[in-house]
Design a protein around this motif. Structure first.
Motif, PDB file in Angstrom:
ATOM      1  N   ILE A 163      12.698   1.307 -11.109  1.00  0.00           N
ATOM      2  CA  ILE A 163      12.843   2.253 -10.028  1.00  0.00           C
ATOM      3  C   ILE A 163      13.123   1.216  -9.188  1.00  0.00           C
ATOM      4  O   ILE A 163      12.567   0.432  -8.636  1.00  0.00           O
ATOM      5  N   ALA A 164      14.403   1.901  -8.512  1.00  0.00           N
ATOM      6  CA  ALA A 164      14.755   0.960  -7.157  1.00  0.00           C
ATOM      7  C   ALA A 164      14.016   1.029  -5.985  1.00  0.00           C
ATOM      8  O   ALA A 164      13.842   2.449  -5.798  1.00  0.00           O
ATOM      9  N   LEU A 165      13.438   0.114  -5.428  1.00  0.00           N
ATOM     10  CA  LEU A 165      12.562   0.622  -4.070  1.00  0.00           C
ATOM     11  C   LEU A 165      13.128  -0.183  -2.819  1.00  0.00           C
ATOM     12  O   LEU A 165      13.634  -1.375  -2.994  1.00  0.00           O
ATOM     13  N   ARG A 169      10.327   0.939   2.077  1.00  0.00           N
ATOM     14  CA  ARG A 169       9.134   1.550   1.148  1.00  0.00           C
ATOM     15  C   ARG A 169       8.083   0.360   0.563  1.00  0.00           C
ATOM     16  O   ARG A 169       6.960   0.816   0.599  1.00  0.00           O
ATOM     17  N   LEU A 170       8.678  -0.672   0.078  1.00  0.00           N
ATOM     18  CA  LEU A 170       7.862  -1.581  -0.211  1.00  0.00           C
ATOM     19  C   LEU A 170       6.907  -2.109   0.965  1.00  0.00           C
ATOM     20  O   LEU A 170       5.639  -2.321   0.673  1.00  0.00           O
ATOM     21  N   LEU A 171       7.360  -2.286   2.143  1.00  0.00           N
ATOM     22  CA  LEU A 171       6.571  -2.653   3.243  1.00  0.00           C
ATOM     23  C   LEU A 171       5.498  -1.614   3.430  1.00  0.00           C
ATOM     24  O   LEU A 171       4.026  -1.767   3.625  1.00  0.00           O
ATOM     25  N   GLU A 172       5.993  -0.234   3.279  1.00  0.00           N
ATOM     26  CA  GLU A 172       4.845   0.622   3.490  1.00  0.00           C
ATOM     27  C   GLU A 172       3.702   0.658   2.362  1.00  0.00           C
ATOM     28  O   GLU A 172       2.538   1.005   2.723  1.00  0.00           O
ATOM     29  N   LEU A 173       4.227   0.558   1.169  1.00  0.00           N
ATOM     30  CA  LEU A 173       3.106   0.622   0.243  1.00  0.00           C
ATOM     31  C   LEU A 173       2.419  -0.483   0.063  1.00  0.00           C
ATOM     32  O   LEU A 173       1.149  -0.467  -0.279  1.00  0.00           O
ATOM     33  N   VAL A 174       2.647  -1.764   0.607  1.00  0.00           N
ATOM     34  CA  VAL A 174       1.881  -3.055   0.503  1.00  0.00           C
ATOM     35  C   VAL A 174       1.308  -3.296   1.836  1.00  0.00           C
ATOM     36  O   VAL A 174       0.298  -3.792   1.970  1.00  0.00           O
ATOM     37  N   LYS A 208      22.073  -3.822  -0.675  1.00  0.00           N
ATOM     38  CA  LYS A 208      21.845  -2.850   0.630  1.00  0.00           C
ATOM     39  C   LYS A 208      20.683  -1.816   0.461  1.00  0.00           C
ATOM     40  O   LYS A 208      20.798  -0.983   1.154  1.00  0.00           O
ATOM     41  N   LEU A 209      19.790  -2.199  -0.549  1.00  0.00           N
ATOM     42  CA  LEU A 209      18.524  -1.276  -0.531  1.00  0.00           C
ATOM     43  C   LEU A 209      17.440  -2.130  -0.636  1.00  0.00           C
ATOM     44  O   LEU A 209      16.437  -2.016   0.321  1.00  0.00           O
ATOM     45  N   GLY A 210      17.107  -2.732  -1.678  1.00  0.00           N
ATOM     46  CA  GLY A 210      15.833  -3.394  -1.955  1.00  0.00           C
ATOM     47  C   GLY A 210      15.789  -4.156  -3.447  1.00  0.00           C
ATOM     48  O   GLY A 210      16.722  -4.961  -3.531  1.00  0.00           O
ATOM     49  N   TYR A 211      14.814  -3.740  -3.941  1.00  0.00           N
ATOM     50  CA  TYR A 211      14.425  -4.490  -5.307  1.00  0.00           C
ATOM     51  C   TYR A 211      14.151  -3.617  -6.304  1.00  0.00           C
ATOM     52  O   TYR A 211      13.574  -2.516  -6.298  1.00  0.00           O
TER      53      TYR A 211
END
Length: 217
Positions: A163-165, A169-174, A208-211
Motif C-alpha cells: 500500500i502506498a503511504l 501519513r508516515l509521519l503521523e503514524l510513527v 510525488k507521494l511517499g513509499y
C-alpha cells in the motif's frame, strides 16, 4: 495470513475492505446479509470476522451470537455509546465506526490477529526477519541495530505492505500528529532502512507521494 469474513451490505465498502486486506496478504470472503454470513461461518473456518451491525435479514448482533468465538471487529455506522457497550459486552474484539480510515482498520485487524494468535509473530522477506514480540530485526541471520523510530517505521511499512503511504501519513503514524519536523525525516530513515536491510528494491519510492513496501504475496 488470516482467513477473514467480511459481512457488509454496502458493496463499495465491502469491496474496499476486501481489496486492502488482500493487498497485505489476507484471504477474504465477502457476504452482504446476516443469514448468508451465518451459513458461511458454518461452511468454512475463519480467523476473523469484520461485521456490520445494520444488515439485511439478520442484524450483526444476532450474527455475532452465532460466531462461535471467532474474533470479531464490528465495523458500523452505529456510533452511540450504548451500541459500543453492547458490542464489547457481547465479547467483540474491537468496534470501529464509519466513516473510518482504512489504515486504522488494517492496524486493528493486525492487533486482533496477534492478540488471538492467528497472525505470525514474525515477518520474513528478502533475507530479513522481523520478530514483533522482541522488536528485533535480522538480516541474513544477523541482528540489525535499529533505532526505535527506524523499527516503528519498518513495522508500519510491513503492516501496510503493498500500500502506498504518503510521507505525511508516515509521519503521523510513527512520529505523531504533533511532530514539528518535516517530511525529509522520512526520507532519511527510509534510506537508513534500505541500507541496513538490503531493501533498495523492496522499499519503493512512490513518485510525488511517499513509499511502498513491495512484497509478493
Amino acid at each position: 495470513m488470516a482467513a477473514i469474513l467480511i459481512v457488509e451490505d454496502e458493496p463499495s465498502i465491502n469491496e474496499l475492505v476486501k481489496r486492502n486486506l488482500q493487498l497485505v496478504g489476507h484471504r477474504c470472503t465477502s457476504v452482504f446479509d446476516g443469514l448468508t454470513a451465518i451459513s458461511e461461518m458454518h461452511a468454512q473456518t475463519y480467523d476473523l470476522i469484520i461485521l456490520d451491525i445494520m444488515l439485511p435479514e439478520l442484524d450483526g448482533f444476532e450474527v455475532f451470537k452465532q460466531a462461535h468465538e471467532i474474533p470479531t471487529i464490528f465495523l458500523t455506522a452505529r456510533s452511540s455509546l450504548s451500541d459500543r457497550i453492547m458490542g464489547f459486552s457481547m465479547g467483540a474484539d474491537d468496534y470501529l465506526t464509519k466513516p473510518f480510515e482504512m489504515l486504522e482498520l488494517l492496524a486493528r485487524v493486525e492487533a486482533v490477529l496477534r492478540r488471538t494468535q492467528k497472525n505470525r509473530s514474525c515477518f520474513e522477506a528478502e533475507a530479513v526477519r522481523i520478530d514483533f514480540d522482541s522488536r528485533q530485526v535480522f538480516y541474513e541471520g544477523q541482528l540489525v541495530e535499529c533505532t526505535p523510530k527506524e523499527y516503528e517505521l519498518l513495522e508500519v511499512l510491513v503492516n501496510n505492505r503493498n500500500i502506498a503511504l504518503s510521507r505525511e501519513r508516515l509521519l503521523e503514524l510513527v512520529w505523531g500528529y504533533d511532530y514539528e519536523g518535516d517530511t525529509r525525516t522520512i526520507d532519511v530513515h527510509i534510506q537508513k532502512l534500505r541500507k541496513k536491510l538490503g531493501w533498495d528494491n523492496v522499499i519503493k519510492t512512490v513518485y510525488k507521494l511517499g513509499y511502498r513496501l513491495e512484497i509478493s504475496i
